[in-house]
Design an enzyme around this catalytic site. Structure first.
Site, PDB file in Angstrom:
ATOM      1  N   GLU A   4      -4.283  -8.902  -1.442  1.00 56.16           N
ATOM      2  CA  GLU A   4      -4.955  -8.810  -0.059  1.00 56.16           C
ATOM      3  C   GLU A   4      -6.234  -7.977  -0.093  1.00 56.16           C
ATOM      4  OE1 GLU A   4      -2.608  -6.291   2.687  1.00 56.16           O
ATOM      5  OE2 GLU A   4      -4.586  -5.729   3.631  1.00 56.16           O
ATOM      6  N   GLU A  20       1.030  -1.180  -0.060  1.00 63.55           N
ATOM      7  CA  GLU A  20       0.168  -0.028  -0.156  1.00 63.55           C
ATOM      8  C   GLU A  20       0.925   1.331  -0.047  1.00 63.55           C
ATOM      9  OE1 GLU A  20      -2.981  -0.435   3.079  1.00 63.55           O
ATOM     10  OE2 GLU A  20      -4.002  -2.088   1.789  1.00 63.55           O
TER      11      GLU A  20
END
Length: 446
Positions: A297, A199
């Site tokens: 994810e 991220e």
């Protein structure tokens, strides 16, 4: 005549990956059209597999359960017949939010990485991975991802709350990945790929580090790619982005449009938190068809949701959407969490397909566990997605041909009404009933 096996999970019937009377194929008349017509002559991506994340939270939670319950959960995920047939995993390179605290593998200021030591992982994480691989009993695909460089390598001087990699530590940080890969391989864990950064566009209260698209491109091109090649690790793939779908086209384009960077990159990793924009997944494939796509994810945020059905449907909808947009593998987030939805060192509690109650030694299997199984148990590594033409209202569908020649067809009904659809293969037809809020997998042998 074509034969089939049918397995169903439905909210209101108590069926959970339950065998049902198989659909029956019959010859169709020239005027009959299938609601969902399989087109085996059309071939798309090949599947790597399905799996979940070996977080410290998951491994620690299972260590607090009785040996029998711990073994049960591992079998329920990784055994090819008794479990979900998981063949992939993800592991964090030192700490992430689902660790018991911030930690790294080196002492502060060690630019030579002479103190590099993964002994922290020997307590819970490595034993879990090894036990899972043993239960799996076959090839295993492992992705490793960092959440943050050590604090002393960063502009904000801490692992949490964003910050960036200091340019003077780029070469050291790149070598850190190679040290990790070598240490895990020494333990018998085959690291297949690393992502550059989990991220990279989010400043989080937990372990996080910001890269612009240009910074990620340059780190891969000038540091990570060359350093991995110099270390004899050219066989380890590099995955970029590892974040949400919303801006993945722009991010992937910046990196993959640069030939020097692109030559080191296997493909793009995606998460689901920014919206279900599957068209953007397909767009990245369209722009860079020689590169790959991997779901790295997803989870239900906001703590434990025991018994909820919408969580399973979220998984099913996202898996069908991404698979139909060229995604080649699917990695869930935490394999298991405790009764609080943790542990998480900054209180970012979430749900998982399996919740282990460490106070009562009970294991709860959520709807998401069963929905994932409708894909992972029947679409095996090496399967190839095939075409389908669907006119079925409010029914989601995807289809694959397995290496043994069988077809795995997943149909999903999120509605309140029963759906009746016909499934066509060649000149044959079968009637399928989908109860309200259900998912069905038909394994077809022609």
């Amino acid at each position: 005549m074509t034969k089939a096996r049918t397995v169903v999970t439905a909210r209101d019937t108590g069926e959970r990956l339950s065998p049902r009377e198989a659909i029956v194929f019959r010859a169709r008349t020239t005027k009959e059209h299938a609601d969902v017509q399989l087109q085996p002559e059309q071939e798309f991506q090949q599947m790597l597999g399905f799996g979940g994340a070996f977080t410290e939270a998951a491994a620690y939670t299972l260590s607090r359960m009785s040996p029998g319950k711990r073994a049960e959960v591992i079998r329920k995920y990784f055994h090819p017949e008794e479990g979900l047939n998981y063949s992939m995993g993800r592991v964090h390179i030192h700490s992430c939010d689902f660790a018991l605290g911030n930690y790294t593998y080196v002492q502060e200021g060690d630019t030579e990485l002479a103190t590099f030591d993964i002994s922290h992982d020997h307590k819970w994480v490595l034993p879990l991975i090894k036990d899972a691989m043993e239960v799996r009993g076959g090839p295993f695909t492992m992705l490793a991802s960092p959440w943050s460089p050590p604090a002393w390598m960063k502009t904000n001087g801490e692992m949490n709350n964003g910050g960036s990699l200091k340019p003077e530590y780029a070469a050291v940080w790149a070598r850190y990945y190679t040290k990790f890969i070598e240490a895990y391989r020494k333990e018998g864990i085959p690291v297949w790929a690393v992502s550059v950064q989990n991220e990279p566009a989010a400043v989080q209260t937990w372990d996080s580090c910001i890269y612009s698209a240009e910074e990620e491109r340059d780190f891969v091109k000038n540091h990570l790619g060359p350093v991995m090649h110099e270390a004899g690790l050219a066989d380890v793939n590099i995955v970029i982005w590892d974040h949400n779908r919303d801006i993945m086209v722009e991010r992937a384009s910046t990196v993959l449009s640069d030939p020097e960077a692109a030559r080191y990159v296997w493909g793009t990793g995606i998460h689901w938190y920014g919206g279900e924009e599957f068209d953007k997944v397909a767009k990245v494939h369209e722009l860079f068809p020689d590169k790959h796509l991997l779901f790295t994810e997803g989870c239900q945020e906001g703590g434990v949701r025991l018994g909820e059905w919408f969580t399973g449907e979220r998984y099913g909808r996202n898996m069908i959407g991404d698979l139909n947009a060229w995604t080649e593998g699917y990695l869930d987030w935490n394999l298991v969490l405790d009764e609080t939805g943790g542990p998480n060192h900054v209180g970012n509690l979430c749900d998982a397909p399996v919740i282990a109650d460490t106070t009562s030694d009970e294991v709860h299997y959520n709807s998401s566990y069963y929905y994932i199984g409708h894909f992972s148990k029947f679409i095996v590594p090496g399967a190839v997605r095939i075409g389908l033409d669907s006119a079925a209202e409010d029914v989601l569908a995807t289809a694959f041909r397995n290496p043994d020649g069988s077809f795995a067809v997943v149909l999903m009904n999120e509605g309140e009404e029963m759906r009746s659809v016909t499934l066509g293969l060649g000149d044959e037809l079968a009637a399928c009933e989908l109860p309200p809020h259900s998912i069905a997998t038909h394994l077809i042998f022609s």
